[in-house]
Design a protein around this motif. Structure first.
Motif, PDB file in Angstrom:
ATOM      1  N   SER A  40       0.914  -1.212  -0.048  1.00  0.00           N
ATOM      2  CA  SER A  40       0.012  -0.047  -0.012  1.00  0.00           C
ATOM      3  C   SER A  40       0.770   1.340  -0.041  1.00  0.00           C
ATOM      4  O   SER A  40       0.222   2.389  -0.182  1.00  0.00           O
ATOM      5  N   LEU A  41       2.157   1.130   0.231  1.00  0.00           N
ATOM      6  CA  LEU A  41       3.178   2.413   0.242  1.00  0.00           C
ATOM      7  C   LEU A  41       4.035   2.237  -0.827  1.00  0.00           C
ATOM      8  O   LEU A  41       4.387   1.240  -1.470  1.00  0.00           O
ATOM      9  N   ARG A  42       4.659   3.257  -0.862  1.00  0.00           N
ATOM     10  CA  ARG A  42       5.896   3.353  -1.992  1.00  0.00           C
ATOM     11  C   ARG A  42       7.063   3.148  -0.732  1.00  0.00           C
ATOM     12  O   ARG A  42       7.469   4.162  -0.061  1.00  0.00           O
ATOM     13  N   THR A  43       7.511   1.970  -0.742  1.00  0.00           N
ATOM     14  CA  THR A  43       8.394   1.439   0.610  1.00  0.00           C
ATOM     15  C   THR A  43       9.776   1.866   0.375  1.00  0.00           C
ATOM     16  O   THR A  43      10.205   2.105   1.143  1.00  0.00           O
ATOM     17  N   LEU A  44      10.198   2.006  -0.983  1.00  0.00           N
ATOM     18  CA  LEU A  44      11.755   2.586  -1.314  1.00  0.00           C
ATOM     19  C   LEU A  44      11.638   3.841  -1.927  1.00  0.00           C
ATOM     20  O   LEU A  44      10.940   4.113  -2.581  1.00  0.00           O
ATOM     21  N   HIS A  80     -11.378   5.690 -10.954  1.00  0.00           N
ATOM     22  CA  HIS A  80     -11.356   4.336 -11.018  1.00  0.00           C
ATOM     23  C   HIS A  80     -12.247   3.471 -10.153  1.00  0.00           C
ATOM     24  O   HIS A  80     -12.675   2.506 -10.252  1.00  0.00           O
ATOM     25  N   ASN A  81     -11.966   4.152  -8.930  1.00  0.00           N
ATOM     26  CA  ASN A  81     -12.494   3.425  -7.725  1.00  0.00           C
ATOM     27  C   ASN A  81     -11.968   2.103  -7.589  1.00  0.00           C
ATOM     28  O   ASN A  81     -12.777   1.139  -7.362  1.00  0.00           O
ATOM     29  N   SER A  82     -10.909   2.010  -7.805  1.00  0.00           N
ATOM     30  CA  SER A  82     -10.373   0.672  -7.736  1.00  0.00           C
ATOM     31  C   SER A  82      -8.814   0.501  -7.174  1.00  0.00           C
ATOM     32  O   SER A  82      -8.530   1.386  -6.213  1.00  0.00           O
ATOM     33  N   ARG A  83      -7.917  -0.531  -7.311  1.00  0.00           N
ATOM     34  CA  ARG A  83      -6.794  -0.344  -6.996  1.00  0.00           C
ATOM     35  C   ARG A  83      -5.742   0.561  -7.511  1.00  0.00           C
ATOM     36  O   ARG A  83      -5.306   0.015  -8.478  1.00  0.00           O
ATOM     37  N   VAL A  84      -5.402   1.685  -6.963  1.00  0.00           N
ATOM     38  CA  VAL A  84      -4.605   2.737  -7.771  1.00  0.00           C
ATOM     39  C   VAL A  84      -3.441   2.959  -6.930  1.00  0.00           C
ATOM     40  O   VAL A  84      -3.600   3.163  -5.627  1.00  0.00           O
ATOM     41  N   SER A  85      -2.419   2.864  -7.721  1.00  0.00           N
ATOM     42  CA  SER A  85      -1.009   3.110  -6.690  1.00  0.00           C
ATOM     43  C   SER A  85       0.009   3.765  -7.618  1.00  0.00           C
ATOM     44  O   SER A  85      -0.073   3.579  -8.821  1.00  0.00           O
ATOM     45  N   HIS A  86       1.076   4.221  -6.986  1.00  0.00           N
ATOM     46  CA  HIS A  86       2.386   4.280  -7.491  1.00  0.00           C
ATOM     47  C   HIS A  86       2.572   5.522  -8.600  1.00  0.00           C
ATOM     48  O   HIS A  86       2.882   5.398  -9.854  1.00  0.00           O
ATOM     49  N   PRO A  87       1.907   6.620  -8.552  1.00  0.00           N
ATOM     50  CA  PRO A  87       2.014   7.790  -9.409  1.00  0.00           C
ATOM     51  C   PRO A  87       3.366   8.137  -9.661  1.00  0.00           C
ATOM     52  O   PRO A  87       3.854   8.155  -8.691  1.00  0.00           O
ATOM     53  N   PHE A 103      -1.169  12.604  -5.234  1.00  0.00           N
ATOM     54  CA  PHE A 103      -1.280  11.719  -4.286  1.00  0.00           C
ATOM     55  C   PHE A 103      -2.519  10.708  -4.379  1.00  0.00           C
ATOM     56  O   PHE A 103      -3.431  11.052  -5.305  1.00  0.00           O
ATOM     57  N   VAL A 104      -2.434   9.420  -3.885  1.00  0.00           N
ATOM     58  CA  VAL A 104      -3.536   8.575  -3.921  1.00  0.00           C
ATOM     59  C   VAL A 104      -4.643   8.582  -2.748  1.00  0.00           C
ATOM     60  O   VAL A 104      -4.079   8.422  -1.734  1.00  0.00           O
ATOM     61  N   PHE A 113       1.325   7.762  -1.364  1.00  0.00           N
ATOM     62  CA  PHE A 113       1.915   8.084  -2.465  1.00  0.00           C
ATOM     63  C   PHE A 113       2.267   9.574  -2.784  1.00  0.00           C
ATOM     64  O   PHE A 113       2.093   9.872  -3.865  1.00  0.00           O
ATOM     65  N   PRO A 114       2.387  10.466  -1.906  1.00  0.00           N
ATOM     66  CA  PRO A 114       2.727  11.957  -1.920  1.00  0.00           C
ATOM     67  C   PRO A 114       3.857  12.093  -2.985  1.00  0.00           C
ATOM     68  O   PRO A 114       4.818  11.465  -3.109  1.00  0.00           O
TER      69      PRO A 114
END
Length: 667
Positions: free
Chosen positions: A183-187, A314-321, A288-289, A276-277
């Motif tokens: 769920s995060l940008r880990t690195l 989308h209202n879905s699984r959105v990530s990593h912009p 951000f998401v 994801f800021p």
């Protein structure tokens, strides 16, 4: 007699155009000089019509050469235009033409950007071919280094490579736990690429807190605490400001200038998250998401101090912009049918998303160098399998056994008296299957339908309830155990998670999103309005074997959530303190016992545990001093199993040739 259709003018604008004058002039003529204009019966202002023939005759009658005619209004007579004004008019006309051409070029450019895949000319190259899984790839701003998570040496560690060298280095060597959090940008990298940032939990604090950003030297060295109580961060391009969010409720966003304390600029509504800021290329906006984890998210942006603006729906699984260039934002999102996540692009001026990845590869992370010439992504080819783990007596060892299925994959298993229900996907659609006596049959499917959560069996095993999503809408279905007599129970709610039959079989409890927050609703089977049972954040209800109460999972705070309970009439039911980590919302009771089976442990590595609720004082009205802590017992098993995705590989993803060194990744 009515005017012929070709003779009639139906508005002031048409009348003015016919007489080659502006609207105000012809309206004045109608008032002062009796120009023949007719009004419709309702006599509303502006609801007029006129005859071309009548207007032409009137115009001729008012000409100065006509006997007895009136002279035309001096203000309407043509006047000679001074040469200076004439030159100004030509200049204004030329500027107008240039502005129109510029607008046309901008529109055509935007349209072409939407039409054309921004990665069409990219070159794709594998970056790793390890045995194991790779996650959370990040690339330095200059595109020279790539960091990622990998379990090649056993535990999940942070690895780094200098692009093109073929050499890989383990930076953490088992020293940091609980690194994996999809769920995060880990690195991430520092602006000069000398440090690798990583999300982690401090080893000396309780499991409910201690989330911070740590830093490891890219060339190797001990990890050190970089920002305490921070989950994700991004430095502005000029290095003067930092945006980050904390793990508190709502993931509050802060902006910090060097040597000054951070100021909060935003927090997501109750029950929602903001991850994801990312600074825009001009450092003016923050992208951000935001939404409800894990699969009701979208891309937003805001200017510090202003109101957030939603960009996608989308209202879905959105990530990593991440930005490809000044105008092109890339990100990952699942499609309406639940497939993916796929790679999407959006022109941030036109705000029109475009899916640019197709085929069988689904993406789990995405990052870009500062100039967008190199991307790195992790790509997954997941496969779901089902396993059976017996509940042993104390001290015995449970041996997991894989269940053989006739379908390619299986998920969301539910035990019946002598059968097993599960969900399988094919061709972008989900179906419900039943396995009995080593024979499987599909009970239900629909083209383009996606099963939300999983199926639920009634207490007597004769009926099945399931929430489905189809063409962006959700419906609650009930059917007989053989898949016949399908009934639509509700299609008015935005359903979330798995449903649960009430003990009497006359209603179904399921979570529905209300103003963005999932809440438990009781829905009668034979008609009647849904009623709120738990008017707070609640998901995935499960009834106790005696039917006195049901348990459910509460809102995420950081990476954990609390397990709660409520009686059938909506009164809180007392439970022991039980906090689980993200990815463990599915709860199950042992048949005939007051023991709850949960998944407990770190995000990427969990074990089955038995929670003995028989040791807890039951009713909520009993004094708190009577409540005893439950016995929490790990289910012994061998071999040690790990909860993780299918093995994968990192791929370098696109760059502009030459030189071609893109970045992308497979997981």
């Amino acid at each position: 007699m009515a005017d012929p259709p070709d003779d009639r003018l139906d508005s002031w604008k048409d009348i003015a155009a016919h007489l080659k004058r502006d609207v105000s002039t012809v309206q004045r003529w109608e008032k002062r000089e009796g120009m023949p204009v007719h009004r419709h019966i309702h006599d509303k202002l502006g609801s007029v019509y006129a005859s071309r023939a009548e207007l032409d005759a009137w115009s001729r009658s008012r000409s100065p050469s006509h006997a007895g005619g009136e002279a035309s209004d001096e203000s309407d007579a043509p006047r000679p235009v001074p040469s200076g004004r004439r030159r100004f008019a030509w200049l204004a006309l030329a500027c107008g033409i240039l502005a129109a051409l510029g607008a046309a070029v901008w529109l055509l450019d935007g349209t072409d950007t939407n039409r054309r895949n921004p990665l069409a000319d990219a070159r794709f190259t594998h970056l790793t071919d390890f045995d194991g899984s790779e996650h959370a790839a990040a690339i330095s701003r200059d595109g020279g280094f790539v960091a990622f998570l990998c379990d090649r040496d056993g535990p999940t560690d942070v690895w780094v490579t200098q692009v093109g060298t073929g050499q890989f280095h383990n930076l953490t060597r088992g020293g940091i736990r609980e690194l994996v959090n999809p769920s995060l940008r880990t690195l991430g990298f520092s602006s000069d690429a000398t440090l690798v940032f990583l999300w982690a939990r401090r080893p000396d604090v309780s499991k409910a807190g201690g989330i911070s950003v740590w830093a490891v030297p890219t060339m190797g060295g001990p990890p050190r605490l970089y920002l305490e109580d921070v989950a994700e961060l991004d430095w502005s391009h000029d290095g003067s400001r930092l945006v980050y969010h904390t793990p508190a409720a709502g993931d509050p966003l802060f902006v910090k200038e060097r040597d000054r304390p951070g100021r909060q600029i935003f927090a997501a509504p109750a029950g929602q998250h903001a991850h994801f800021p990312l600074w825009s290329p001009d450092d003016r906006l923050i992208y951000f998401v935001q939404g409800t984890l894990p699969d009701a998210m979208d891309v937003w942006r805001l200017e510090p101090g202003a109101v957030p603006e939603r960009l996608t729906f989308h209202n879905s699984r959105v990530s990593h912009p991440t930005f490809r260039d000044q105008r092109t934002l890339l990100y990952l999102a699942t499609a309406a049918d639940g497939s993916g996540p796929w790679l999407y692009a959006m022109d941030v001026r036109r705000r029109e998303p475009q899916r640019i990845s197709f085929g069988v590869e689904t993406y789990t992370s995405l990052a870009a160098s500062l100039d967008g010439s190199r991307l790195v992504a992790t790509v997954a080819n997941p496969k779901g399998t089902l396993w059976r783990v017996p509940l042993p007596d104390k001290g015995d060892t449970a041996v997991p056994r894989r269940i053989t299925l006739p379908t390619v994959s299986g998920r969301s298993p539910r035990f019946g008296a002598s059968s097993l229900l599960y969900v399988s996907s094919k061709g972008g659609s989900d179906g419900i299957w039943k396995l009995a006596d080593e024979t499987a049959a599909e009970l239900w499917s629909a083209p383009g339908a996606h099963v939300v959560g999983g199926p639920a069996l009634s207490r007597d095993g004769r009926r099945i309830a399931v929430s489905i999503e189809e063409r962006g809408r959700t419906r609650l279905l009930a059917m007989d155990e053989d898949g016949t007599d399908v009934q639509v129970v509700d299609e008015s709610l935005d359903l979330r998670g798995a449903p649960a039959w009430a003990p009497d079989g006359q209603s179904i409890v399921v979570a529905a999103s209300r103003e963005g927050v999932p809440q438990l609703m009781r829905i009668p089977i034979h008609g009647g309005a849904p009623a709120a049972l738990v008017p707070e954040y609640a998901l995935d209800p499960t009834w106790s074997p005696d039917g006195r109460f049901l348990v459910y999972s509460g809102a995420d705070v950081g990476t954990t959530f609390v397990v709660k309970a409520v009686s059938g009439d909506g009164r809180p039911h007392r439970l022991p303190d039980l906090t689980l980590t993200r990815g463990a919302r599915r709860l199950a009771f042992v048949p005939g016992r007051g023991a709850l089976v949960v998944l407990r442990g770190e995000i990427a590595h969990k074990d089955f545990w038995l929670v003995d609720l028989d040791r807890v004082g039951a009713p909520s009205d009993r004094p708190r001093s009577r409540v005893r802590r439950p016995r929490l017992r790990r289910v012994p098993r061998r071999p040690r199993a790990r909860v993780r995705s299918s093995p994968g590989e990192l791929r370098r993803r696109p760059d502009r040739p030459p030189p071609a060194l893109g970045s992308g990744a497979h997981t």
